[in-house]
Design an enzyme around this catalytic site. Structure first.
Site, short mmCIF file in Angstrom:
data_model
loop_
_atom_site.label_atom_id
_atom_site.label_comp_id
_atom_site.label_asym_id
_atom_site.label_seq_id
_atom_site.Cartn_x
_atom_site.Cartn_y
_atom_site.Cartn_z
N ASP A 90 0.73 -1.20 0.08
CA ASP A 90 0.14 0.06 0.16
C ASP A 90 0.97 1.15 0.02
O ASP A 90 0.85 2.17 0.78
CB ASP A 90 -0.92 0.15 1.30
CG ASP A 90 -1.69 -1.24 1.43
OD1 ASP A 90 -2.21 -1.92 0.57
OD2 ASP A 90 -1.85 -1.71 2.72
N GLU A 103 -11.55 0.22 -2.84
CA GLU A 103 -10.45 0.43 -1.92
C GLU A 103 -9.31 1.51 -2.55
O GLU A 103 -9.64 1.57 -3.74
CB GLU A 103 -10.03 -0.50 -1.01
CG GLU A 103 -9.31 -1.28 -1.53
CD GLU A 103 -8.84 -2.46 -0.72
OE1 GLU A 103 -9.52 -2.80 0.33
OE2 GLU A 103 -8.18 -3.68 -1.26
O1 FUB Z 1 -2.90 -3.59 3.49
C1 FUB Z 1 -4.50 -3.90 4.02
C2 FUB Z 1 -5.41 -3.37 2.98
O2 FUB Z 1 -5.24 -4.54 1.78
C3 FUB Z 1 -5.32 -2.13 2.62
O3 FUB Z 1 -5.88 -1.28 3.59
C4 FUB Z 1 -6.21 -2.17 1.38
O4 FUB Z 1 -6.07 -1.28 0.52
C5 FUB Z 1 -5.33 -3.34 0.85
O5 FUB Z 1 -4.30 -3.33 -0.04
#
Ligand code: FUB
Length: 357
Positions: A51, A258
């Protein structure tokens, strides 16, 4: 499936020499069909990182990633296996330069209200300070956004005693507009709990949207001058197709899942995001920070691993896409951050990146 498993076993074996967090040795046979061509190599291999939120501060590139760890938490559809405990900030003088890991910048045990799962962070510079924004579940297991402050971009950061009032869900991304205003974009469905938030009210029983229903929309709010609160109530952001229609849940190769990230290019606002279960990074363009944003296409094809999460910055006249995959581990929750150049066409559209062949 068989191919994925074989890949996982081989890369776990490779990683024994490069990472002290994975210790399981394996004696898998080496199949011939698993050769991959990677566009880029991991920025670091001594820890797992994911991320990546990149920024240029003081003429240096800083990357604010999640720090993936193998805690042994069982995998489930809500992402419980992404059970991260701290953040490490990375930096480099330019893309391709030596990458420095600045060590632990913030530990979950120093966030008074935190329960579990430190997920994807971001950072901003204002008021002569650096602000680290992070999602973590509170002690009631509800994701909230926290903020921590430092005099230095690499930390260490001191967490505020409570979450940002009115914040929820995951993946904060802070955009600074040309006039100095800051906006936080955020949200993530499924394990990120965004489907439970309607009109800014939490309903723990609210499930995922059905295929014919309108998709859950990402959220945003303008940040106050103190950078620790919102100046306004949280708003939904509309991502629409070329005819102005919102996507339904079944449009899952285009709807928001997301990993929001906003940047400005030639006076236009680019809202970029992950489609989650279809694994793309997409973009949509708008005329102001509040949208609506019109869907334009794919920036990054699916990478190895389930999640796809990115950031985009300009540095020394070039644009770069930071992303992650699972090249080092073969495991979906043990990722490694990477970077590649991003190119625009003259009409402002983005040339799609395919990171693995
Ligand atoms: O790293 C945890 C979660 O996985 C992140 O918050 C999301 O965007 C995904 O990459």
């Amino acid at each position: 499936m068989k191919l994925q498993l074989a890949f996982a076993l081989i890369s776990t074996a490779l990683c024994i020499s490069c990472n002290n967090e994975t210790k399981t040795e394996t004696t898998a046979e080496t199949p011939t069909e698993v050769k991959k061509e990677y566009l880029s190599q991991p920025l670091v291999s001594h820890i797992y990182t994911a991320d990546p939120s990149a920024h240029v501060f003081n003429n240096r590139i800083y990357v604010y990633p999640s720090h993936d760890t193998a805690t042994g938490t069982a995998e489930d559809d809500l992402g419980s296996h992404f059970n991260m405990m701290d953040y490490h900030i990375l930096s480099m003088d330019s893309v391709g330069g030596t990458v420095t890991d600045h060590g632990i910048a913030l530990n979950i045990k120093n966030i008074p209200w935190a329960g579990r799962q430190l997920w994807a962070p971001d950072a901003a510079f204002a008021n002569g300070k650096y602000y680290l924004y992070f999602p973590v579940k509170d002690k009631q297991d509800v994701f909230r956004m926290g903020v921590a402050v430092s005099d230095k971009p690499e930390g260490p950061f001191a967490a505020e005693p409570s979450p940002i009032t009115g914040s929820y869900s995951i993946d904060p991304s802070v955009f600074k507009d040309d006039n100095g205003d800051f906006y936080m974009y955020f949200g993530g469905i499924w394990g990120g709990q965004l489907q439970r938030w309607n009109e800014n009210q939490y309903d723990s029983t609210a499930g995922n949207r059905k295929p014919e229903e309108l998709a859950v929309l990402p959220r945003m709010a303008k940040l106050s001058k103190d950078m620790k609160s919102f100046t306004e109530s949280v708003k939904e952001i509309k991502i629409v197709d070329e005819t102005g229609n919102l996507f339904t849940e079944k449009d899952n190769s285009k709807r928001f899942f997301e990993a929001a990230w906003v940047f400005k290019y030639n006076g236009k606002y680019y809202f970029t995001y992950s489609t989650g279960d279809t694994h793309f990074i997409n973009y949509a363009i708008g005329d102001n920070p509040y949208g609506p944003f019109t869907y334009k296409g794919i920036i990054l094809d699916p990478v190895e691993g389930w999640t796809n999460h990115h950031s985009i910055i300009e540095s020394n006249g070039k644009w770069f896409l930071f992303y992650h995959d699972v090249q080092l581990s073969g495991k979906t929750h043990l990722r490694n951050v990477k970077v590649t150049e991003l190119k625009f066409n003259t009409d402002g559209s983005i040339q799609k990146v395919t990171a693995v062949k």
